[in-house]
Design an enzyme around this catalytic site. Sequence first.
Site, PDB file in Angstrom:
ATOM      1  N   ASN A 187       9.885  -6.276   3.767  1.00 38.23           N
ATOM      2  CA  ASN A 187       9.578  -5.078   2.962  1.00 38.23           C
ATOM      3  C   ASN A 187      10.607  -3.976   3.212  1.00 38.23           C
ATOM      4  O   ASN A 187      11.032  -3.765   4.341  1.00 38.23           O
ATOM      5  CB  ASN A 187       8.160  -4.592   3.335  1.00 38.23           C
ATOM      6  CG  ASN A 187       7.860  -3.182   2.835  1.00 38.23           C
ATOM      7  OD1 ASN A 187       7.666  -2.267   3.631  1.00 38.23           O
ATOM      8  ND2 ASN A 187       7.841  -2.984   1.536  1.00 38.23           N
ATOM      9  N   CYS A 198       2.148   3.000   9.860  1.00 42.79           N
ATOM     10  CA  CYS A 198       2.113   4.378   9.368  1.00 42.79           C
ATOM     11  C   CYS A 198       2.677   5.340  10.427  1.00 42.79           C
ATOM     12  O   CYS A 198       2.212   5.344  11.566  1.00 42.79           O
ATOM     13  CB  CYS A 198       0.680   4.762   9.001  1.00 42.79           C
ATOM     14  SG  CYS A 198       0.583   6.446   8.381  1.00 42.79           S
ATOM     15  N   PRO A 217       0.853  -1.192   0.000  1.00 42.89           N
ATOM     16  CA  PRO A 217       0.000   0.000   0.000  1.00 42.89           C
ATOM     17  C   PRO A 217       0.890   1.243   0.000  1.00 42.89           C
ATOM     18  O   PRO A 217       1.868   1.291   0.743  1.00 42.89           O
ATOM     19  CB  PRO A 217      -0.754  -0.100   1.337  1.00 42.89           C
ATOM     20  CG  PRO A 217      -0.179  -1.245   2.088  1.00 42.89           C
ATOM     21  CD  PRO A 217       0.930  -1.844   1.311  1.00 42.89           C
ATOM     22  N   GLY A 232       7.088  -1.571  -2.650  1.00 41.19           N
ATOM     23  CA  GLY A 232       6.314  -0.332  -2.704  1.00 41.19           C
ATOM     24  C   GLY A 232       6.830   0.613  -3.760  1.00 41.19           C
ATOM     25  O   GLY A 232       6.507   0.498  -4.949  1.00 41.19           O
ATOM     26  N   ARG A 233       7.716   1.546  -3.338  1.00 43.76           N
ATOM     27  CA  ARG A 233       8.150   2.617  -4.232  1.00 43.76           C
ATOM     28  C   ARG A 233       8.809   2.108  -5.502  1.00 43.76           C
ATOM     29  O   ARG A 233       8.683   2.734  -6.560  1.00 43.76           O
ATOM     30  CB  ARG A 233       9.071   3.579  -3.473  1.00 43.76           C
ATOM     31  CG  ARG A 233       8.319   4.374  -2.414  1.00 43.76           C
ATOM     32  CD  ARG A 233       9.250   4.991  -1.410  1.00 43.76           C
ATOM     33  NE  ARG A 233       9.984   3.972  -0.644  1.00 43.76           N
ATOM     34  CZ  ARG A 233      10.911   4.226   0.257  1.00 43.76           C
ATOM     35  NH1 ARG A 233      11.245   5.472   0.511  1.00 43.76           N
ATOM     36  NH2 ARG A 233      11.511   3.246   0.917  1.00 43.76           N
ATOM     37  N   LYS A 263       0.646  -5.349   8.972  1.00 38.06           N
ATOM     38  CA  LYS A 263       1.882  -4.810   8.404  1.00 38.06           C
ATOM     39  C   LYS A 263       2.465  -3.837   9.420  1.00 38.06           C
ATOM     40  O   LYS A 263       1.800  -2.861   9.792  1.00 38.06           O
ATOM     41  CB  LYS A 263       1.581  -4.109   7.076  1.00 38.06           C
ATOM     42  CG  LYS A 263       2.791  -3.457   6.421  1.00 38.06           C
ATOM     43  CD  LYS A 263       2.471  -3.078   4.982  1.00 38.06           C
ATOM     44  CE  LYS A 263       3.619  -2.374   4.302  1.00 38.06           C
ATOM     45  NZ  LYS A 263       3.807  -0.980   4.738  1.00 38.06           N
TER      46      LYS A 263
HETATM   47  C1  LIG Z   1       4.002   8.001   0.231  1.00 35.48           C
HETATM   48  C2  LIG Z   1       3.925   6.699   0.977  1.00 35.48           C
HETATM   49  C3  LIG Z   1       2.681   6.233   1.391  1.00 35.48           C
HETATM   50  C4  LIG Z   1       2.588   5.034   2.093  1.00 35.48           C
HETATM   51  N1  LIG Z   1       1.346   4.562   2.466  1.00 35.48           N
HETATM   52  C5  LIG Z   1       1.243   3.383   3.145  1.00 35.48           C
HETATM   53  C6  LIG Z   1      -0.024   2.863   3.504  1.00 35.48           C
HETATM   54  O1  LIG Z   1      -1.086   3.394   3.176  1.00 35.48           O
HETATM   55  N2  LIG Z   1      -0.039   1.704   4.230  1.00 35.48           N
HETATM   56  C7  LIG Z   1       1.105   1.044   4.577  1.00 35.48           C
HETATM   57  O2  LIG Z   1       1.047   0.010   5.231  1.00 35.48           O
HETATM   58  N3  LIG Z   1       2.304   1.521   4.224  1.00 35.48           N
HETATM   59  C8  LIG Z   1       2.401   2.644   3.500  1.00 35.48           C
HETATM   60  N4  LIG Z   1       3.629   3.088   3.107  1.00 35.48           N
HETATM   61  C9  LIG Z   1       4.814   2.270   3.386  1.00 35.48           C
HETATM   62  C10 LIG Z   1       5.079   1.296   2.231  1.00 35.48           C
HETATM   63  O3  LIG Z   1       4.043   0.362   2.093  1.00 35.48           O
HETATM   64  C11 LIG Z   1       6.392   0.534   2.467  1.00 35.48           C
HETATM   65  O4  LIG Z   1       6.297  -0.129   3.691  1.00 35.48           O
HETATM   66  C12 LIG Z   1       7.613   1.453   2.486  1.00 35.48           C
HETATM   67  O5  LIG Z   1       7.556   2.434   1.467  1.00 35.48           O
HETATM   68  C13 LIG Z   1       8.910   0.653   2.335  1.00 35.48           C
HETATM   69  O6  LIG Z   1       8.863  -0.157   1.192  1.00 35.48           O
HETATM   70  P1  LIG Z   1       9.484   0.297  -0.234  1.00 35.48           P
HETATM   71  O7  LIG Z   1      10.911   0.689   0.008  1.00 35.48           O
HETATM   72  O8  LIG Z   1       9.352  -0.919  -1.101  1.00 35.48           O
HETATM   73  O9  LIG Z   1       8.670   1.461  -0.712  1.00 35.48           O
HETATM   74  C14 LIG Z   1       3.741   4.281   2.385  1.00 35.48           C
HETATM   75  C15 LIG Z   1       4.988   4.747   1.941  1.00 35.48           C
HETATM   76  C16 LIG Z   1       5.086   5.932   1.241  1.00 35.48           C
HETATM   77  C17 LIG Z   1       6.431   6.394   0.752  1.00 35.48           C
END
Ligand SMILES: Cc1cc2nc3c(=O)[nH]c(=O)nc-3n(C[C@H](O)[C@H](O)[C@H](O)COP(=O)(O)O)c2cc1C
Length: 359
Positions: A214, A102, A17, A238-239, A144
């Site tokens: 993650n 979050c 997410p 995610g990103r 999560k």
């Molecule tokens: C802009 C933004 C919004 C995010 N929104 C959520 C969210 O709604 N729910 C959640 O569990 N994590 C959220 N995350 C965290 C991501 O799911 C993930 O855990 C985090 O970005 C690390 O993973 P990545 O490096 O693959 O992005 C968000 C991250 C970012 C940068």
Amino acid sequence: MLKIGHVQLGTNLLLAPIAGYCDLAFRLVCRRQGGVGLACTDLLSPQGLLRGTATSLDLARTNDEDKPVGMQLYGGIPEIMAEGAVWAAEHGATIVDINMGCPVDKVTKKDGGSKLLCIPDTTAEIVRRCRRALEPYNIPLTCKMRLGWFNDQPIAEKLAPRLIDEGVQAVTIHGRTTEQKFMGVVNLDGIKRVVEAVGNHCKGAGLNVPVIGNGDVREPGDAKAMLDATGCAGVMIGRGALSTPWLFRDSWSVITTGTHAPEPSTSEKLEIVRQYMRFMLQFRDEHYCMFQIRRRISWFGKRLGKELDHRGRPVGCRGLKEAVRAARSPDEVYAALEKFEAGGLRGIDSVEATAEAAG
Ligand SMILES: Cc1cc2nc3c(=O)[nH]c(=O)nc-3n(C[C@H](O)[C@H](O)[C@H](O)COP(=O)(O)O)c2cc1C
């Protein structure tokens, strides 16, 4: 292969997410590229869902192709979270997930998100209530979380086993603390400790609850490296997916065959952007589509303009990004994409140019 409760996933890679980014249109873009075992909605307010507010309903929108899908709820009031879980079960969720990571004040001040790491009794109660509420629907419950709130106080390795006893059927662990927000690099040792704590706990209890790692997976080899370094059962991305929607397919290829697939061509990458536009226009409207594409072209742009000029430097896509940000309609965006495909709208960003000039 990764199994969450009775739900067998096609791969062990999950789309994370990302509030404001992982809408139905984007989830379908990633799914069409292949390799997505499960995709998750952005965090949803159970109060919003129960009241039927337009924003919450838009965020929770799913369809038959968007399966299996996790719907993620946030909040700190057990009864309301349980009612939200029922709403999700009745509106297309394959799995219900509870947000315990979050770091945003607006969420943590109301005992939601990563605040749940600090109030384990309430968190256990939320899990218990949601689990009970989901039983008639036979829908797995997951959570999560982050490693902990403060950098020097690992909480997840203790909290995860407790929540498994309350009925959580998979745990996703983002390898950072709340204090870190999104800074620094992902802590693979921290993820490994949670994997080991859950593994030891489950062995004693005769359970099999997967831990999903993650954080910072950006290249196809990164997911395999996380699996190898931590022993986790799956990886959530995610990103990395925002710039590289084909990352799941390519990561899965590395995991299953050890082969690195060739990068998609420029035309294929541009077609992904067009497909995303078409989905947004289908599910939402022009206003939403333009808002999203203007802010997201820089993510897609990270993988565009990679060809080298006669001096061996990437040609860049500054012109494309500027044209898309200035576009007033989807047709103007499509025209910019066409111009780029024909060889125009190149150029490197001024920050990149400055860095290069500085050596
Ligand atoms: C802009 C933004 C919004 C995010 N929104 C959520 C969210 O709604 N729910 C959640 O569990 N994590 C959220 N995350 C965290 C991501 O799911 C993930 O855990 C985090 O970005 C690390 O993973 P990545 O490096 O693959 O992005 C968000 C991250 C970012 C940068």
